[in-house]
Write an enzyme that holds these catalytic residues in place. Structure first.
Site, PDB file in Angstrom:
ATOM      1  N   LYS A 225     -19.153  22.361  19.121  1.00  0.00           N
ATOM      2  CA  LYS A 225     -18.752  22.879  17.817  1.00  0.00           C
ATOM      3  C   LYS A 225     -19.338  22.007  16.718  1.00  0.00           C
ATOM      4  CE  LYS A 225     -16.144  26.328  19.091  1.00  0.00           C
ATOM      5  NZ  LYS A 225     -16.893  26.479  20.354  1.00  0.00           N
ATOM      6  N   ASP A 226     -19.596  22.626  15.581  1.00  0.00           N
ATOM      7  CA  ASP A 226     -20.172  21.943  14.428  1.00  0.00           C
ATOM      8  C   ASP A 226     -19.307  20.756  14.033  1.00  0.00           C
ATOM      9  OD1 ASP A 226     -21.594  21.262  12.222  1.00  0.00           O
ATOM     10  OD2 ASP A 226     -21.323  23.132  11.145  1.00  0.00           O
ATOM     11  N   ARG A 227     -19.959  19.656  13.690  1.00  0.00           N
ATOM     12  CA  ARG A 227     -19.224  18.472  13.252  1.00  0.00           C
ATOM     13  C   ARG A 227     -18.540  18.718  11.901  1.00  0.00           C
ATOM     14  NH1 ARG A 227     -19.289  12.971  13.774  1.00  0.00           N
ATOM     15  NH2 ARG A 227     -18.844  11.771  11.906  1.00  0.00           N
TER      16      ARG A 227
END
Length: 667
Positions: A225-227
């Site tokens: 998942k995107d940071r």
């Protein structure tokens, strides 16, 4: 525009279609999962407690004495049989099953009395680890595997202490007396939900693994998942008790764990149905709209947003990979991937350990004042200092002490190269597999992005002869039948014809085929059906001008001088079979939005899952109109796996699909 990471909420969609939310953080609410294909977290209300009272444990011990004289039930699924045969072949598999049957039939026999099965030598370390885990899982720890001095895998009966159903053993080998056995808990895989804020998935996993003294490979997840955002996703750990993870959860920064549930099976890459996004866009401007005229501004803005969303759904947008796919440091991840595919393992290691001199200068306080003070994070400065220490002094511990924990790839390279100076391949292999595959996948993504632009330039939205479509999506049109499998990024994986691919044995993959001129003109297919290949040794390239493009681009300096028809490598992890990706994407049919007026920049419009648990936050359900001088738009929509919300937003701002060159290709 977005200001706060809490303005970007991402919740994984489970294979069932249910949107995943963090429900509870208590280990005592964990449950066992008896269904074969259930994917709903334990907090649905029908969970069974995973931790019994001491009285319940005593009753379990008494009943266990009676069960000790019964032959345990064993059922080998077709899937597991195929998996064993892919590892060992039919003859050895039969010998292993016969050994297991002797173990079940002779509970009092010593392991040495039951014999052992010797199989072929297996040199691939990752494959050996997978085999060890599969043997333990399939045979409920009654059999164990080991490797002799020649690399030959040996299967034997496990010691009685490991077979005791009333004793649990963790993944790091610790025996926990008084705990229920893994089968009684529901299975050896502890599934749990990760809630994190402004943090990488691997950063959380690496921390948990260090604290538990486990290999990060003992953890599994469906996708990263995107940071930059607040994200909720499912993960699992092999042979870990819920109370241990729940205890560690309290020590996590900007993250927490919950919804613990024991299951018999782990998670596979791609085991998700997509992601739901709730995104707050602040300081939105609309032509002819005065934000200070609150009611009129909200009404007019709502009409514009609604029309743009409907256009986005109807017309779609280019399914480009987002910029985060290519990394955030001086050396892009696709550059590392190119060097790996070229066989330049030294260059790949040097690229991963590269840093900009001005970052080091800023860290050391020697930056030229005339250059101005750039905005550089503390972590990035520490990273540059750590790598500099290692490269100039060779002091491993000093470098690792300085290096922030989240840089796991750099840490692994420093440890390995510090011990084996010139073993660059071994250094790359020391990086967790999901992380090192990211580099070669980034190269595939770069090629695909440029291919998508070229396909649109050549043919636009017209379906043409040679366009590719996924076979199993059009069974009613072509009569073929095929099932599909996806990777960590949701890409359809192609069935390898040779056994030199990193794909798991026994997986079933989907294929694509080219349209004839008659089919392209029939009207049965639309631009939303068209896929383009990510390069690999077992994909079909479009038999039209696009094949020439793949050859030309991949053979160029930017493409690494590679041949799209020569993608096999001796190193399995970079032997890419390839995959397919839709040219255009669009959000799911269920989307919504809300326009808010505000003045306070600190106002949070949407509750996070943690806010809900803590009963905090303003909440999106507040329908009161707040007079203000700014407008915010809160969007809620769903995208499939590996579809980037940033690309959808960019197209939303433009109001429709148009030809444009995104900045994914900049160097």
């Amino acid at each position: 525009m977005r200001f706060r990471y809490t303005d970007f909420l991402v919740n994984e969609i489970l294979p069932s279609g249910q949107v995943l939310h963090l429900r509870n953080q208590s280990a005592s609410e964990s449950s066992k999962q008896d269904s074969k294909d259930g994917d709903t977290p334990a907090a649905s209300g029908d969970s069974q407690p995973a931790v019994q009272s001491s009285e319940g444990q005593q009753n379990e011990d008494k009943s266990g004495d009676a069960r000790a004289h019964e032959k345990p039930e064993f059922h080998l699924t077709d899937e597991d049989r195929s998996l064993l045969e892919s590892f060992f072949g039919s003859e050895n598999t039969q010998q292993i099953l016969a050994l297991h049957n002797r173990v079940l039939s002779s509970p009092k026999a010593r392991p040495g009395e039951l014999g052992r099965v010797r199989t072929a030598a297996i040199t691939d370390r990752d494959l050996r680890i997978k085999i060890h885990q599969s043997i333990r899982r399939i045979f409920s720890s009654r059999l164990e595997s080991s490797t002799d001095a020649d690399g030959v895998m040996v299967i034997s009966a496990a010691p009685k202490s490991k077979q005791d159903g009333r004793t649990s053993r963790t993944a790091d080998g610790r025996q926990l007396k008084g705990k229920l056995g893994w089968e009684e808990l529901g299975g050896p895989y502890l599934h749990f939900t990760i809630y994190k804020e402004n943090k990488d998935t691997m950063e959380v996993i690496s921390y948990l693994a260090r604290q538990l003294k486990m290999n990060p490979k003992s953890f599994q997840f469906a996708g990263t998942k995107d940071r930059r955002g607040v994200t909720v996703q499912r993960a699992c750990a092999y042979r870990v008790h819920a109370d241990r993870l729940a205890g560690l959860s309290k020590t996590l920064r900007n993250a927490t764990l919950g919804d613990f549930e024991y299951r018999k099976q782990g998670l596979e890459l791609g085991d998700l149905g997509g992601n739901e996004f709730v995104i707050t866009l602040r300081e939105c401007e609309f032509p002819g709209v005065d934000p200070k005229d609150t009611e009129t501004a909200i009404a007019t803005a709502s009409q514009i947003v609604e029309k743009s969303l409907r256009n986005l759904r109807e017309r779609g947008y280019f399914n480009y990979y987002g910029l985060q796919r290519f990394g955030t440091f001086a050396t892009r991840t696709d550059t590392v991937g190119v060097k790996m595919l070229q066989g330049d393992f030294k260059g790949a290691c040097e690229a991963i350990l590269h840093f900009s001199p001005h970052i080091l200068a800023a860290a050391q306080g020697t930056l030229d004042s005339g250059e101005g003070e750039p905005l550089i994070s503390t972590d990035d400065k520490a990273r540059a200092e750590a790598i500099h220490i290692f490269q100039t002094t060779g002091k491993i511990n000093d470098a690792l002490d300085k290096l922030p924990r989240k840089f796991s790839a750099e840490a692994n390279l420093i440890r390995h190269l510090g011990r084996s100076k010139n073993d660059y391949l071994g250094a790359l292999q020391s990086i967790p597999r999901n992380l090192r595959l990211m580099y070669v996948h980034a190269y595939q993504s770069l090629v695909w992005n440029f291919a998508a632009s070229e396909r649109w330039r050549l043919y636009g939205d017209k379906v043409v002869e040679g366009d590719l479509v996924i076979i199993n999506e059009h069974l009613d049109k072509n009569g073929h039948e095929e099932s599909e499998k996806v990777d960590a990024d949701g890409e359809v994986i192609i069935d390898p014809q040779a056994e030199d691919s990193a794909n798991a044995a026994g997986d079933v993959f989907a294929r694509a085929r080219a349209l004839t001129a008659e089919e392209a003109a029939s009207g049965k297919y639309t631009i939303f059906d068209v896929v383009l290949p990510l390069p690999g040794f077992d994909v079909l390239y479009p038999p039209n001008k696009m094949t020439d493009f793949y050859k030309r681009f991949m053979g160029s300096e930017l493409g690494g001088g590679l041949d799209p028809f020569d993608m096999r490598r001796k190193w399995r992890d970079i032997s890419l079979s390839g995959s397919y990706r839709k040219l255009l994407s669009r959000p799911g049919p269920d989307f919504s939005f809300e326009v808010k007026s505000y003045s306070n920049d600190d106002r949070q419009f949407v509750q996070t899952d943690l806010d809900r648990l803590n009963k905090a936050g303003d909440g999106a359900s507040d329908s009161a109109v707040e007079p203000g001088d700014k407008l915010a738009v809160i969007l809620k929509f769903q995208l499939g796996s590996s579809q980037y919300a940033t690309m959808a937003l960019r197209e939303l701002m433009k109001g429709g699909v148009k030809t444009y060159r995104p900045d994914f290709g900049g160097r």
